[in-house]
Scaffold this motif. Structure first.
Motif, PDB file in Angstrom:
ATOM      1  N   ALA A 146      47.918  75.525   6.017  1.00 45.67           N
ATOM      2  CA  ALA A 146      49.131  75.096   5.321  1.00 45.67           C
ATOM      3  C   ALA A 146      50.389  75.722   5.914  1.00 45.67           C
ATOM      4  O   ALA A 146      51.481  75.154   5.814  1.00 45.67           O
ATOM      5  N   ILE A 147      50.247  76.873   6.589  1.00 43.29           N
ATOM      6  CA  ILE A 147      51.423  77.544   7.131  1.00 43.29           C
ATOM      7  C   ILE A 147      52.072  76.719   8.233  1.00 43.29           C
ATOM      8  O   ILE A 147      53.284  76.843   8.480  1.00 43.29           O
ATOM      9  N   LYS A 148      51.307  75.853   8.907  1.00 42.05           N
ATOM     10  CA  LYS A 148      51.868  75.034   9.974  1.00 42.05           C
ATOM     11  C   LYS A 148      52.840  73.978   9.439  1.00 42.05           C
ATOM     12  O   LYS A 148      53.729  73.524  10.169  1.00 42.05           O
ATOM     13  N   ILE A 149      52.663  73.573   8.212  1.00 43.21           N
ATOM     14  CA  ILE A 149      53.592  72.635   7.586  1.00 43.21           C
ATOM     15  C   ILE A 149      54.717  73.389   6.880  1.00 43.21           C
ATOM     16  O   ILE A 149      55.868  72.935   6.849  1.00 43.21           O
ATOM     17  N   ILE A 150      54.394  74.562   6.319  1.00 45.43           N
ATOM     18  CA  ILE A 150      55.414  75.361   5.643  1.00 45.43           C
ATOM     19  C   ILE A 150      56.430  75.893   6.643  1.00 45.43           C
ATOM     20  O   ILE A 150      57.637  75.946   6.358  1.00 45.43           O
ATOM     21  N   TYR A 151      55.966  76.274   7.843  1.00 42.29           N
ATOM     22  CA  TYR A 151      56.863  76.902   8.823  1.00 42.29           C
ATOM     23  C   TYR A 151      58.048  76.005   9.202  1.00 42.29           C
ATOM     24  O   TYR A 151      59.197  76.470   9.151  1.00 42.29           O
ATOM     25  N   PRO A 152      57.858  74.746   9.606  1.00 39.56           N
ATOM     26  CA  PRO A 152      59.040  73.934   9.945  1.00 39.56           C
ATOM     27  C   PRO A 152      59.952  73.672   8.743  1.00 39.56           C
ATOM     28  O   PRO A 152      61.169  73.518   8.915  1.00 39.56           O
ATOM     29  N   ILE A 153      59.390  73.629   7.539  1.00 36.35           N
ATOM     30  CA  ILE A 153      60.245  73.450   6.352  1.00 36.35           C
ATOM     31  C   ILE A 153      61.143  74.669   6.159  1.00 36.35           C
ATOM     32  O   ILE A 153      62.359  74.541   5.949  1.00 36.35           O
ATOM     33  N   VAL A 154      60.541  75.861   6.248  1.00 39.98           N
ATOM     34  CA  VAL A 154      61.335  77.088   6.108  1.00 39.98           C
ATOM     35  C   VAL A 154      62.336  77.210   7.251  1.00 39.98           C
ATOM     36  O   VAL A 154      63.484  77.650   7.053  1.00 39.98           O
ATOM     37  N   GLN A 155      61.933  76.804   8.448  1.00 39.12           N
ATOM     38  CA  GLN A 155      62.851  76.879   9.578  1.00 39.12           C
ATOM     39  C   GLN A 155      64.060  75.963   9.382  1.00 39.12           C
ATOM     40  O   GLN A 155      65.186  76.333   9.727  1.00 39.12           O
ATOM     41  N   ALA A 156      63.834  74.785   8.832  1.00 36.17           N
ATOM     42  CA  ALA A 156      64.957  73.884   8.560  1.00 36.17           C
ATOM     43  C   ALA A 156      65.924  74.499   7.547  1.00 36.17           C
ATOM     44  O   ALA A 156      67.157  74.433   7.717  1.00 36.17           O
ATOM     45  N   ILE A 157      65.384  75.107   6.480  1.00 35.86           N
ATOM     46  CA  ILE A 157      66.249  75.774   5.501  1.00 35.86           C
ATOM     47  C   ILE A 157      66.983  76.934   6.153  1.00 35.86           C
ATOM     48  O   ILE A 157      68.191  77.150   5.915  1.00 35.86           O
ATOM     49  N   PHE A 158      66.286  77.671   6.996  1.00 37.44           N
ATOM     50  CA  PHE A 158      66.893  78.804   7.690  1.00 37.44           C
ATOM     51  C   PHE A 158      68.048  78.352   8.584  1.00 37.44           C
ATOM     52  O   PHE A 158      69.109  78.994   8.624  1.00 37.44           O
ATOM     53  N   VAL A 159      67.877  77.256   9.298  1.00 39.71           N
ATOM     54  CA  VAL A 159      68.932  76.744  10.177  1.00 39.71           C
ATOM     55  C   VAL A 159      70.160  76.341   9.363  1.00 39.71           C
ATOM     56  O   VAL A 159      71.302  76.653   9.729  1.00 39.71           O
ATOM     57  N   VAL A 160      69.947  75.674   8.250  1.00 40.84           N
ATOM     58  CA  VAL A 160      71.077  75.233   7.416  1.00 40.84           C
ATOM     59  C   VAL A 160      71.832  76.435   6.849  1.00 40.84           C
ATOM     60  O   VAL A 160      73.071  76.516   6.934  1.00 40.84           O
ATOM     61  N   VAL A 161      71.104  77.387   6.276  1.00 41.24           N
ATOM     62  CA  VAL A 161      71.747  78.545   5.650  1.00 41.24           C
ATOM     63  C   VAL A 161      72.460  79.396   6.704  1.00 41.24           C
ATOM     64  O   VAL A 161      73.603  79.832   6.502  1.00 41.24           O
ATOM     65  N   GLN A 162      71.803  79.644   7.821  1.00 46.29           N
ATOM     66  CA  GLN A 162      72.411  80.491   8.843  1.00 46.29           C
ATOM     67  C   GLN A 162      73.637  79.824   9.473  1.00 46.29           C
ATOM     68  O   GLN A 162      74.640  80.491   9.753  1.00 46.29           O
ATOM     69  N   THR A 163      73.585  78.515   9.694  1.00 42.56           N
ATOM     70  CA  THR A 163      74.737  77.819  10.273  1.00 42.56           C
ATOM     71  C   THR A 163      75.938  77.888   9.337  1.00 42.56           C
ATOM     72  O   THR A 163      77.069  78.141   9.784  1.00 42.56           O
ATOM     73  N   TYR A 164      75.724  77.695   8.057  1.00 41.75           N
ATOM     74  CA  TYR A 164      76.813  77.821   7.089  1.00 41.75           C
ATOM     75  C   TYR A 164      77.353  79.245   7.062  1.00 41.75           C
ATOM     76  O   TYR A 164      78.578  79.467   7.023  1.00 41.75           O
ATOM     77  N   LEU A 166      77.293  81.535   9.493  1.00 42.74           N
ATOM     78  CA  LEU A 166      78.054  81.845  10.701  1.00 42.74           C
ATOM     79  C   LEU A 166      79.361  81.064  10.766  1.00 42.74           C
ATOM     80  O   LEU A 166      80.345  81.536  11.349  1.00 42.74           O
ATOM     81  N   TRP A 167      79.398  79.885  10.193  1.00 47.85           N
ATOM     82  CA  TRP A 167      80.631  79.094  10.217  1.00 47.85           C
ATOM     83  C   TRP A 167      81.750  79.760   9.422  1.00 47.85           C
ATOM     84  O   TRP A 167      82.909  79.756   9.839  1.00 47.85           O
ATOM     85  N   ILE A 168      81.414  80.344   8.274  1.00 46.51           N
ATOM     86  CA  ILE A 168      82.453  80.906   7.408  1.00 46.51           C
ATOM     87  C   ILE A 168      82.603  82.416   7.572  1.00 46.51           C
ATOM     88  O   ILE A 168      83.624  82.974   7.133  1.00 46.51           O
ATOM     89  N   SER A 169      81.648  83.094   8.184  1.00 42.08           N
ATOM     90  CA  SER A 169      81.671  84.562   8.203  1.00 42.08           C
ATOM     91  C   SER A 169      81.649  85.160   9.596  1.00 42.08           C
ATOM     92  O   SER A 169      81.511  86.383   9.723  1.00 42.08           O
ATOM     93  N   ALA A 170      81.766  84.345  10.654  1.00 41.73           N
ATOM     94  CA  ALA A 170      81.638  84.881  12.009  1.00 41.73           C
ATOM     95  C   ALA A 170      82.740  85.869  12.352  1.00 41.73           C
ATOM     96  O   ALA A 170      82.562  86.736  13.211  1.00 41.73           O
ATOM     97  N   LYS A 171      83.907  85.772  11.710  1.00 43.79           N
ATOM     98  CA  LYS A 171      85.042  86.636  12.024  1.00 43.79           C
ATOM     99  C   LYS A 171      85.149  87.852  11.113  1.00 43.79           C
ATOM    100  O   LYS A 171      86.090  88.649  11.253  1.00 43.79           O
ATOM    101  N   ASP A 172      84.218  88.027  10.189  1.00 46.48           N
ATOM    102  CA  ASP A 172      84.342  89.076   9.183  1.00 46.48           C
ATOM    103  C   ASP A 172      84.206  90.473   9.791  1.00 46.48           C
ATOM    104  O   ASP A 172      83.380  90.701  10.684  1.00 46.48           O
ATOM    105  N   CYS A 173      85.022  91.389   9.278  1.00 47.46           N
ATOM    106  CA  CYS A 173      84.882  92.824   9.544  1.00 47.46           C
ATOM    107  C   CYS A 173      84.581  93.488   8.196  1.00 47.46           C
ATOM    108  O   CYS A 173      85.494  93.837   7.441  1.00 47.46           O
ATOM    109  N   VAL A 174      83.321  93.630   7.883  1.00 44.73           N
ATOM    110  CA  VAL A 174      82.888  94.048   6.552  1.00 44.73           C
ATOM    111  C   VAL A 174      83.089  95.554   6.387  1.00 44.73           C
ATOM    112  O   VAL A 174      82.837  96.335   7.317  1.00 44.73           O
ATOM    113  N   HIS A 175      83.512  95.985   5.190  1.00 43.47           N
ATOM    114  CA  HIS A 175      83.746  97.394   4.906  1.00 43.47           C
ATOM    115  C   HIS A 175      83.045  97.844   3.632  1.00 43.47           C
ATOM    116  O   HIS A 175      83.362  98.929   3.114  1.00 43.47           O
ATOM    117  N   VAL A 176      82.112  97.088   3.112  1.00 47.27           N
ATOM    118  CA  VAL A 176      81.278  97.530   1.993  1.00 47.27           C
ATOM    119  C   VAL A 176      79.826  97.225   2.348  1.00 47.27           C
ATOM    120  O   VAL A 176      79.545  96.349   3.177  1.00 47.27           O
TER     121      VAL A 176
END
Length: 579
Positions: A146-164, A166-176
């Protein structure tokens, strides 16, 4: 965890106390200093190193059937890592960024729009690849883990979340939440590199088996396929339907986009990691608004030549793939190799000459060098120099094999020329790009006196009329008592009026060179990324180094060469806009 400055609290407090400013949270105060915490950085680096070694061990071990590590073990580790990264990104967006004074400043150089646009483009193709992979594994889900089907699903969610993210936070200089943020970013970087290693391994195994299938018997090939699939499901799970074959071939063709997405995301995450806890002095770190104008102030020579090179390369790629993969005749394969080498020799030769010309033009460019601290530019230079080592290694191995082998034919001569030009082109292009990245953007208005600015403010300036007002004999204008400024000689005034036109000519040539190199690097990325790999079709290196050593060299070094081309495209686009 709270939103207080729990990490590095003493250092932050001492930095603010020393500034004696009415606005203690303003990082642009002259006395403010950047807070680099080596302890938190070292811990996050150690975490990334251990996770990267673990992932590399599992991915490389899972590539062979005799080792008791299967592909679903690799998928399980990558799935867990991606889920942890998704959870941390949600925590960062929901909790960290909403704390008071969490992001007091932003790095204007980090995450430029063209880099984030390229990331979104690769993310879209990666999502399509995940859809194809889900469809492929779903065709025979009854005999798979089952992990072979779960993996591409999780990867798709990971790509969407990470792209969003990086789009809004790539310039951040975090201090907390400094240490948590550093560890989370390093975990994100390591996860992207692990996904990249897995994708490169799968693609290399697939390419190798495609070549072996033409010369192996059915029984031998079934054994090879079993080794390549990294599981014992080949005999039970057969992909016989047409839709299954479409899914299988589709996601393998989309692997290059997923590979580039992982590397682009890793580079952006690394810059964010460098900016954690960083104070930016806005007096020296000014924001230069650059406008991307593709069809203005250009002669179209670079665009036209680049498009001709791009279209010609696509034609060569199609003919090469058809003649090499669908024909077993050695004469047709030699014709395809000759055509491939001739095109690349011409392309690499032109690119080398153009890079040399661009470096010569930089010698006459009067713009100042940008010497400010810039983590993005430092990373760009390091990636250009590091990724070029992959193609350097392949070229030097080819040169040694060709020179030491006998007999030598026309294909060997073309291969030797191709290897030498590849080394030269990488070297000259790196010099041109690095010099362009260190140039200041054009700022004509800040280098003239007030009297010259008044002349520039006129709608029309008649140089002859200006020179007629000057005293004869090369004298100078009498200074005005009210102005208190020095007089300007007529020759210098005329030269100052003519100077912007000369600068524009130099910048136009630099823009033409950058656009031609950009389009040429695109086709040189497409050709090896989508199957044109003469390293396996040319027998010289294969016979010299053996069937095991040479494919291993190519599989290790070629992904770096492919990444170099795409990173050069992004860097050349920045040079084009800066010119």
């Amino acid at each position: 965890m709270g939103c207080g400055y729990k990490d590095d609290k003493a250092s932050l407090a001492s930095s603010r106390t020393a500034s004696f400013s009415l606005q203690p949270h303003q990082p642009s105060a002259p006395a403010s200093k950047e807070v680099w915490k080596k302890g938190g950085r070292m811990f996050s680096i150690l975490l990334a190193v251990h996770l990267a070694l673990l992932a590399c061990t599992l991915v490389s071990s899972g590539a062979f059937e005799k080792i008791a590590v299967h592909d679903y073990d690799v998928f399980f580790l990558l799935t867990v890592m991606m889920l942890i990264v998704i959870a941390w990104i949600i925590f960062y967006l929901v909790s960290t960024t909403r704390c008071p004074d969490a992001i007091p400043c932003k790095d204007s150089h980090a995450g430029p729009i063209w880099l984030r646009g390229g990331l979104i483009l690769f993310a879209i193709f990666s999502l399509v690849m995940d859809v194809f992979k889900i469809g492929y594994y779903s065709s025979f889900y009854s005999c798979l883990s089952a992990i072979k089907i779960i993996y591409p699903i999780v990867q798709a969610i990971f790509v969407v979340v990470q792209t969003y993210f990086l789009w809004i936070s790539a310039k951040d200089c975090v201090h907390v939440h400094l240490n948590v943020t550093r560890c989370g970013l390093m975990l994100t970087l390591t996860t992207n590199l692990a996904v990249w290693m897995s994708a490169v391994t799968d693609e290399s195994v697939h390419k190798a088996h495609s070549k072996l299938k033409k010369n192996a018997t059915e029984e031998i090939f079934r054994w090879l396929l079993k080794v390549g699939m990294r599981s014992s499901t080949t005999d039970v799970c057969n992909c016989n339907s047409q839709i299954c074959q479409i899914f299988k071939n589709g996601y393998f063709w989309l692997y290059p986009f997923n590979i580039e997405y992982s590397l682009f995301a890793s580079a952006m995450v690394y810059v964010m990691w460098k900016n954690v806890g960083r104070f930016i002095d806005h007096h020296s770190h000014h924001i230069q608004r650059l406008k991307f104008r593709l069809f203005r102030r250009t002669f179209f020579v670079g665009i036209v030549l680049g498009l001709i090179t791009l279209v010609s390369g696509l034609g060569v790629l199609i003919v090469y793939e058809v003649q090499v993969n669908s024909s077993t005749e050695s004469s047709r394969k030699n014709q395809a190799l000759t055509m491939y080498y001739v095109f690349n020799i011409v392309c690499l030769g032109l690119m080398s000459l153009v890079c040399i010309g661009g470096s010569v033009i930089y010698r006459f460019d009067k713009r100042d060098m940008d010497r400010h601290k810039n983590p993005t530019r430092t990373l760009d230079v390091a990636l250009l120099m590091g990724a070029a080592l992959g193609q350097y290694a392949i070229s030097y191995y080819s040169i040694v094999a060709i020179v030491a082998s006998t007999p030598r034919d026309a294909i060997s001569a073309l291969n030797l020329t191709y290897a030498l030009l590849m080394i030269a082109q990488h070297t000259f292009q790196n010099i041109f790009i690095i010099e362009g990245l260190h140039r200041q953007p054009p700022k004509e208005d800040h280098k003239h006196s007030s009297h010259q600015k008044d002349l520039y403010g006129l709608t029309f300036v008649n140089i002859n009329a200006v020179s007629l007002r000057m005293p004869d004999g090369g004298g100078t204008l009498a200074p005005s008592p009210a102005s208190g400024t020095e007089a300007t000689p007529p020759s210098e005034l005329v030269r100052s009026l003519m100077a912007p036109k000369k600068m524009n000519w130099r910048r136009k040539f630099l823009r033409e060179i950058s656009m031609f190199l950009l389009l040429s690097n695109i086709i040189l990325w497409i050709m090896p990324a989508f199957g044109a790999r003469p390293h396996f079709d040319n027998d010289t290196e294969l016979n010299f180094y053996g069937d095991s050593m040479w494919p291993a060299i190519v599989d290790i070094c070629l992904p770096f060469g492919i990444f170099y081309r795409m990173h050069a495209v992004a860097s050349l686009l920045e040079v084009y806009i800066m010119s």
